[in-house]
Enzyme design. Structure first.
Site, mmCIF file in Angstrom:
data_model
loop_
_atom_site.group_PDB
_atom_site.id
_atom_site.type_symbol
_atom_site.label_atom_id
_atom_site.label_comp_id
_atom_site.label_asym_id
_atom_site.label_seq_id
_atom_site.Cartn_x
_atom_site.Cartn_y
_atom_site.Cartn_z
ATOM 1 N N LYS A 147 -9.580 1.932 -1.664
ATOM 2 C CA LYS A 147 -9.668 1.505 -0.262
ATOM 3 C C LYS A 147 -11.271 1.762 0.423
ATOM 4 C CE LYS A 147 -7.131 0.717 3.977
ATOM 5 N NZ LYS A 147 -5.875 1.091 4.705
ATOM 6 N N GLU A 163 0.782 -1.055 -0.133
ATOM 7 C CA GLU A 163 0.054 -0.106 -0.011
ATOM 8 C C GLU A 163 0.782 1.388 -0.061
ATOM 9 O OE1 GLU A 163 -1.999 0.228 3.821
ATOM 10 O OE2 GLU A 163 -3.438 1.635 3.069
ATOM 11 N N CYS A 191 -5.059 -3.402 2.624
ATOM 12 C CA CYS A 191 -4.589 -3.290 4.175
ATOM 13 C C CYS A 191 -5.962 -3.670 5.154
ATOM 14 C CB CYS A 191 -3.916 -2.221 4.593
ATOM 15 S SG CYS A 191 -2.877 -2.387 6.111
HETATM 16 C C1 ACM Z 1 -3.868 0.181 7.160
HETATM 17 O O1 ACM Z 1 -5.065 -0.085 6.804
HETATM 18 N N1 ACM Z 1 -2.819 0.615 6.499
HETATM 19 C C2 ACM Z 1 -3.355 -0.088 8.613
#
Ligand code: ACM
Length: 281
Positions: free
Chosen positions: A109, A38, A147
């Site tokens: 995301k 990420e 993530c």
């Molecule tokens: C995250 O979502 N980078 C912990």
């Protein structure tokens, strides 16, 4: 197919250095699919929106996507990588899928973590699955999550319901539970998962985030196919058959997706017939 992840420690706001570091780690990789962490070009713990603005890029017309396109072409691989996206005045914590042809798709995301909620818009493109091919022409379906999406079982489940064989999972993991939770995500959906994490730490004032490394590839039984150390630059490759994920039977009588009972899962408050938290009797 050969699937790989790359783990490293991006340097905060040093886009050129981060691109150079990844390029030098990638040069000898022979894989159909390579997953990067990420926010791999920028680092994670933004001190301010101005810092984010400095490194966020339009997709597909930014320099990081352009680097990814040239790597995808020269390596003949599909690359999945996380980066900060700018669209007008809005920012997204995004992941791109970049093919050898140069074609790009984006996932934004959905579940934002910690101070990301003050910087990024929540993803508005849904959870996405793409039809891909290995370099030998074998088709497979690629789902993307980023993530903290792992914390919400609905994310991996939705990707599996949409037919994902493999879930690519660019990450900057902070919480220690993910590496031991991904086998459950893999097992309960019968999918391969590839978590590409970073390591190192970043500080903002008194606050410090330690990234836990331990990138990993899991099979549809939850078995660990490969796991990295906590703080190493590494690219790991695994040979896998994505179609193994398509048999979602648990035994002759049960199927992880077919046996679902959505009619009993929604709470009455989600159906709008009761207020949240109200129990049945
Ligand atoms: C995250 O979502 N980078 C912990």
């Amino acid at each position: 197919m050969r699937a790989a992840y790359l783990q490293f420690a991006p340097k905060y706001l040093e886009v050129d250095q981060n691109l150079a570091a990844v390029e030098s780690q990638l040069h000898s990789v022979e894989a159909d699919l390579i997953v990067l962490p990420e926010l791999f070009t920028s680092g994670y713990f933004f001190q301010s929106k101005d810092d984010l603005r400095e490194v966020a890029e339009p997709i597909p017309n930014g320099r990081s996507v352009s680097a990814l396109q040239s790597w995808a072409e020269s390596l003949e691989a599909v690359l999945v990588a996380g980066l900060a996206e700018r669209e007008g005045d809005r920012f997204y914590n995004s992941a791109v899928v970049v093919r050898p042809s140069g074609e790009v798709d984006t996932y934004r995301k959905v579940h934002l973590f910690y101070e990301e909620t003050t910087l990024f818009e929540p993803g508005d493109l849904g959870l996405r699955v793409f039809a891909e091919e290995t370099s030998e022409g074998k088709p497979y379906r690629l789902g993307i999550m980023v993530c903290f999406d792992w914390y919400f079982p609905e994310a991996a489940r939705t990707l599996a319901m949409k037919g994902a064989d493999v879930i690519a999972h660019p990450s900057n993991l902070v919480l220690p539970h993910c590496p031991d939770s991904m086998p459950v995500r893999a097992r309960e959906n019968h999918v391969f998962t590839i978590t590409a994490n970073r390591y190192g730490s970043e500080t903002k004032g008194e606050d410090s985030l330690q990234f836990i490394g331990m990138s990993e590839i899991r099979g549809p039984s939850g078995a660990i196919l490969n796991r990295a150390g906590e703080s190493e630059d590494v690219v790991e490759e695994v040979e896998l058959d994505p179609h193994e994920a398509r048999d979602r039977r648990i035994n002759d009588h049960n199927d992880v997706l077919g046996d679902r009972r959505p009619d009993v899962y929604a709470t009455q408050s989600e159906r709008g017939t009761k207020s949240a938290g109200q129990c049945d009797s």
